[in-house]
Enzyme design. Structure first.
Site, short mmCIF file in Angstrom:
data_model
loop_
_atom_site.label_atom_id
_atom_site.label_comp_id
_atom_site.label_asym_id
_atom_site.label_seq_id
_atom_site.Cartn_x
_atom_site.Cartn_y
_atom_site.Cartn_z
N HIS A 125 0.68 -1.00 -0.06
CA HIS A 125 -0.04 0.14 0.08
C HIS A 125 0.86 1.24 0.04
CE1 HIS A 125 0.45 -0.18 4.56
NE2 HIS A 125 0.48 0.99 4.51
N ASP A 155 -0.03 -7.72 1.11
CA ASP A 155 0.39 -6.22 1.23
C ASP A 155 1.99 -6.17 1.29
OD1 ASP A 155 -0.15 -3.59 1.51
OD2 ASP A 155 -0.24 -3.66 3.53
N SER A 231 4.59 2.34 8.20
CA SER A 231 4.35 1.41 7.05
C SER A 231 5.46 0.95 6.36
CB SER A 231 3.10 1.75 6.11
OG SER A 231 2.02 1.96 6.74
#
Length: 485
Positions: A125, A155, A231
Site C-alpha cells: 500500500h 500487502d 508502514s
C-alpha cells in the site's frame, strides 16, 4: 489515591491517622527484619544505570530506508472565467470547466534492505498506484527504485535500487515462530515524515487474524509506537534480527494508541524469495473450503472448545481429498502449530511454500487423526485466458478470466471455480467502473446468452445494442441489470 481517601474522610479520620502512625512505629521497633527484607538494592555500577538499545539501533538503522511514491493524475482545470471574484461570489466552486491539468500525488513510507545488493521490502500500500519510486538511505543518499514484485494479497512489495556495485547494510530474517508474547522489540521507520525514528515495546500478541489489511491475516501485535509513515518499516528483536514488517495500526485518531501490527518475517521471506525467483508468487492450495468454529458450532459438533477450521467442502482430487480429509472434519493444527481459524490454516500453508507436505491434525466424530497434505498450487483448468474487454458495452474496461481453482484462490472466492467468467480488475474511467463492477464478480448471462467462458463473453458483447441486459453473481447474491447501449 490513598491521599485522596484521607482528605475526604470524616472528622474521626485524624484519630485513625494518629493510631495508624503509632502502629507503624511499633512495627518498626519490633519487626525490623521484615522492613529490611523489602528494601531494594541501588545500582552498583554505571553500567547498571545506563542500559540502552543504542548498540542494536546502530546495527539496524542503516538498513531502514524511506520510500517515496509519486504518480501524476489528470484533473479538470477550472476555466479562467470562474477565477473572477464576481463569479466566485455567486457561483462558488461548483463549476470546473476547462482543459485537463496534471497534478502530482505523493506518498511516504518506510522500507527495509534485505540484501547487500539493494533489494528492499516494503508494504504494497506504500507504492500502490505509483508511477515513480525513490528510496532515501539512512545517510540521506537517494536512489531511483523499480518494483520487482507487488503482492496485494499479502500487502508486501519488493523494490530494487542500483548501487553500482556498492554493498549496503541489510537485515537478516529471524524465524517469526520463535517469537513469544512479552519479548522486547524495536520498531523503526519514518512516522509522519519527521525522519527515522525508533520506538520500543513488547510483543503484545501473536497470530492476530481479524485485522483486515491483507488476504493472509496473521499478524504480530506490538505496543511499540507505530504511526502513519512507519508502514514498511522494520520490527526487530533485541539481537537486531527482522521479525516483521510494520503494516497497520488500530486507531480512532490516526495516531498510535499502542496497538500496532506487523507482517511476520516468515511471510516476508516467502515474498522476497518469490521476487528473487522470477517475480511471481506461487502459494500452496489446501483444496478445501473452510469455516471458523465459534462456540455455537463447537457445541453442535461436540467439540470441547471453539477454534479450528471446519472443512465445508473438498475439491475432488485436490490435496485435502487425497489426504483423506472430508466434510465435517475440524482442522486443529498444521505442522504442530495450533490453528484457531481458516486464516491461520492458510497462513501456515502459504509460509511453507510449494513442494513437500505438511502434517495436519484434525478431529472427526470426537477422535483425533493426523494426515499428510501435499503443498501444491491450485490448478488453472481451464486456462485463465485473461482478456481486457473493449468496444461499446457495459463490460468495457474490465479484465476477465475463465474461472478455475487457481483464479478462485487468487481472488479469495468462496468457490473452487467451474464454469464461468470472473472479473479480475477494472480500468479507471471506463463503463465497467461507472457501473461499479468489482473484482470477483462472476458474469452469468448477457442478453439471452449464458456465459461459460471468456470466448462466449466476447461473442455476446461484440457489436452494439440499444440496451444491454446482464446478470452477475457477487458473493452469494445474483444481480440483474439493464443499461442503455
Amino acid at each position: 489515591m490513598v491521599i485522596e481517601l484521607m482528605t475526604q474522610s470524616s472528622v474521626g479520620g485524624w484519630t485513625a491517622m494518629a493510631l495508624g502512625a503509632v502502629a507503624l512505629s511499633l512495627t518498626l521497633v519490633f519487626f525490623p527484619h521484615d522492613v529490611k527484607a523489602e528494601t531494594r538494592a541501588l545500582p552498583g555500577s554505571a553500567g547498571e544505570v545506563t542500559l540502552s538499545y543504542s548498540s542494536v539501533v546502530k546495527r539496524v538503522a542503516p538498513a531502514v530506508v524511506n520510500v517515496y511514491s509519486k504518480r501524476v493524475v489528470r484533473a479538470q482545470a477550472p476555466s479562467p472565467l470562474f477565477n473572477d471574484p464576481f463569479f466566485q461570489r455567486f457561483f462558488g466552486d461548483r463549476f470546473s470547466f476547462g482543459v485537463p491539468r496534471e497534478r502530482v500525488q505523493q506518498s511516504l513510507g518506510s522500507g527495509v534492505i534485505i540484501d547487500a545488493d539493494g533489494l528492499i521490502v516494503t508494504n504494497n500500500h506504500v507504492i500502490q498506484g505509483g508511477d515513480q519510486f525513490k528510496v532515501a538511505l539512512n545517510d540521506r543518499r537517494e536512489f531511483e527504485a523499480k518494483v520487482v514484485l507487488a503482492d496485494e494479497r499479502t500487502d508486501l512489495a519488493v523494490l530494487k535500487i542500483d548501487t553500482k556495485g556498492e554493498k549496503l547494510p541489510f537485515l537478516s530474517f529471524k524465524d517469526s515462530d520463535s517469537v513469544e508474547v512479552g519479548d522486547l522489540v524495536l520498531a523503526l521507520g519514518n512516522p509522519f515524515g519527521v525522519g527515522q525514528t525508533v520506538t520500543t515495546g513488547i510483543v503484545s500478541a501473536l497470530a492476530r487474524t481479524h485485522v483486515g489489511v491483507s488476504d493472509y491475516q496473521f499478524f504480530i501485535q506490538t505496543d511499540a509506537a507505530i504511526n502513519p509513515g512507519n508502514s514498511g518499516g522494520a520490527l526487530v528483536t533485541t539481537d537486531g534480527k527482522l521479525i516483521g514488517i510494520n503494516s497497520a495500526i488500530y486507531s480512532q485518531s490516526g495516531g498510535s494508541v499502542g496497538i500496532g501490527f506487523a507482517i511476520p518475517s516468515n511471510m516476508v521471506r516467502l515474498i522476497v524469495d518469490s521476487a528473487r525467483n522470477g517475480g511471481r508468487v506461487k502459494r500452496p492450495w489446501t483444496g478445501a473450503q473452510l469455516q471458523a468454529v465459534d462456540a455455537q458450532l463447537a457445541s453442535t459438533l461436540g467439540l470441547d472448545r471453539p477454534g479450528g477450521a471446519l472443512v465445508q467442502e473438498v475439491f475432488p482430487g485436490g490435496p485435502a481429498a487425497r489426504a483423506g480429509l472430508k466434510e465435517g472434519d475440524v482442522i486443529r493444527s498444521v505442522d504442530n502449530h495450533d490453528v484457531e481459524d481458516p486464516q491461520a490454516v492458510r497462513y501456515r500453508f502459504a509460509t511453507k511454500g510449494l513442494d513437500g507436505k505438511v502434517t495436519v491434525r484434525y478431529q472427526r466424530d470426537g477422535r483425533s487423526f493426523e494426515t499428510q497434505v501435499a503443498l501444491e498450487a491450485a490448478p488453472e483448468k481451464p486456462a485463465a485466458d485473461r482478456t481486457l474487454i473493449k468496444g461499446h458495452n457495459p463490460f468495457t474496461g474490465a479484465t476477465v478470466a475463465n474461472l478455475s481453482p487457481a483464479v478462485a484462490d487468487e481472488l479469495d472466492l468462496d468457490t473452487f471455480g467451474g464454469k464461468g467468467v470472473v472479473v479480475l480488475k477494472i480500468e479507471d474511467g471506463t463503463p465497467a467502473e461507472r457501473l461499479q463492477f468489482q473484482p470477483g464478480d462472476i458474469v452469468l448471462q448477457v442478453g439471452e446468452t449464458k456465459i461459460g467462458s471468456v470466448k462466449e463473453l466476447l461473442g455476446a458483447t461484440a457489436g452494439t445494442r440499444e440496451q444491454w441486459d446482464f446478470a452477475i453473481r457477487r458473493g452469494d447474491r445474483t444481480f440483474t441489470a439493464t443499461v442503455g447501449g
